[in-house]
Design a protein around this motif. Structure first.
Motif, PDB file in Angstrom:
ATOM      1  N   ARG A   3       0.819  -1.208   0.000  1.00 43.11           N
ATOM      2  CA  ARG A   3       0.000   0.000   0.000  1.00 43.11           C
ATOM      3  C   ARG A   3       0.857   1.264   0.000  1.00 43.11           C
ATOM      4  N   ARG A   5       1.399   5.191   0.803  1.00 45.13           N
ATOM      5  CA  ARG A   5       0.961   6.219   1.740  1.00 45.13           C
ATOM      6  C   ARG A   5       1.612   7.548   1.384  1.00 45.13           C
ATOM      7  N   ASP A  27      -2.204  11.192   8.493  1.00 46.86           N
ATOM      8  CA  ASP A  27      -3.271  10.290   8.929  1.00 46.86           C
ATOM      9  C   ASP A  27      -3.186   8.972   8.174  1.00 46.86           C
ATOM     10  N   ASP A  28      -2.476   8.973   7.053  1.00 45.95           N
ATOM     11  CA  ASP A  28      -2.302   7.773   6.248  1.00 45.95           C
ATOM     12  C   ASP A  28      -1.454   6.717   6.966  1.00 45.95           C
ATOM     13  N   PHE A  30      -2.149   5.630   9.937  1.00 41.61           N
ATOM     14  CA  PHE A  30      -2.969   5.070  11.013  1.00 41.61           C
ATOM     15  C   PHE A  30      -2.839   3.552  11.124  1.00 41.61           C
ATOM     16  N   ASP A  31      -2.604   2.878   9.986  1.00 43.53           N
ATOM     17  CA  ASP A  31      -2.486   1.422  10.028  1.00 43.53           C
ATOM     18  C   ASP A  31      -1.060   0.949   9.763  1.00 43.53           C
ATOM     19  N   PRO A  33       2.283  -0.575  10.686  1.00 43.53           N
ATOM     20  CA  PRO A  33       2.555  -1.499  11.797  1.00 43.53           C
ATOM     21  C   PRO A  33       3.647  -0.997  12.732  1.00 43.53           C
ATOM     22  N   GLU A  34       3.536  -1.369  13.995  1.00 47.05           N
ATOM     23  CA  GLU A  34       4.557  -1.021  14.984  1.00 47.05           C
ATOM     24  C   GLU A  34       5.676  -2.061  14.955  1.00 47.05           C
ATOM     25  N   LYS A  67       3.549   5.412  16.989  1.00 50.93           N
ATOM     26  CA  LYS A  67       2.150   5.190  16.617  1.00 50.93           C
ATOM     27  C   LYS A  67       1.234   6.253  17.222  1.00 50.93           C
TER      28      LYS A  67
END
Length: 249
Positions: A3, A5, A27-28, A30-31, A33-34, A67
């Motif tokens: 994806r 971003r 805001d992109d 948000f998902d 990963p940590e 995050k």
């Protein structure tokens, strides 16, 4: 491709004369990963010389991701001049600039249960080495040999107290390759085998690979070794050489 971003520059910090940290946010994220520090993302640069819809892809190490603030730190090194797209972009970047990236890519894991550790790299891999040193057990022992462009490029690293840092200042002499390899070879090895992590310029990587595999008898599962760039070549050309080398090694 993973994806894509779009992020914005919110902070710029000059870590040393030849290392700049750029903090991105969006805001992109948000998902995103940590626990990906030390992994990588691929920045997408418009290639207007060929096709306005075509991108040049440049991988960079994830130095830190927070995050809670949706903030991503990437360290850009000025290791071989400003001829590269990514280097020019990073050193001309201003607050508010936007760029897109894909990722994260797969993360290289190290064996934290190893008897001791040896990290070898240059300024392109310093962000990755820094991330790995931070995660080592507090009782870890070993060495990190890091090539830098100037004595002022030394930066403070969080690490176990028994990991010794050896900074090697790169010279412009033709014998620089041999000097760097020798700086690695003079390390006094404990009796037990280490976990070896190496990432640097292609030609130096080949010398080091031969040294670790043939002289030190380090197996593939006890070592990660890669070239991040090749002197005189752009990233696309380096990928071709790297692919050919992997087929013949």
């Amino acid at each position: 491709m993973k994806r894509i971003r779009k992020v914005k520059v919110i902070k710029i910090l000059q870590l040393s004369p030849n290392m700049r940290r750029i903090t991105f946010s969006s805001d992109d994220l948000f998902d995103f990963p940590e626990n990906q520090n030390g992994g990588y993302v691929k920045f997408l640069f418009k290639n207007e010389l060929i096709d306005k819809d075509e991108f040049l892809v440049r991988p960079y190490t994830i130095r830190d991701f927070r995050k809670h603030n949706l903030e991503l730190d990437i360290d850009f090194s000025y290791h071989s001049g400003n001829q590269g797209y990514a280097t020019r972009w990073a050193y001309q970047a201003q607050i508010g600039d936007e760029i897109s990236f894909s990722g994260p890519g797969s993360k290289q894991l190290i064996d934290n249960n190893s008897k001791w550790f040896l990290f070898v790299g240059d300024m392109t891999s310093l962000p990755a080495i820094s991330s790995y040193l931070e995660k080592l057990p507090t009782e870890a022992i070993g060495f990190a040999v890091i090539e830098i462009k100037s004595i002022n490029d030394k930066i403070d690293l969080k690490k176990p107290k028994n990991i010794k840092l050896k900074w090697f200042v790169k010279s412009n002499k033709d014998e620089n390759i041999r000097e760097f390899i020798d700086a690695v070879k003079i390390i006094e090895w404990p009796n037990q085998k280490p976990y070896v992590w190496v990432a640097c310029e292609f030609t130096k990587m080949k010398y080091l690979r031969d040294y670790f595999q043939k002289e030190k008898r380090i197996c593939k599962n006890e070592m990660y070794i890669s070239s991040y760039w090749k002197s005189g070549l752009n990233q696309e050309e380096h990928k071709v050489v790297k692919r050919e080398d992997s087929l013949n090694s």
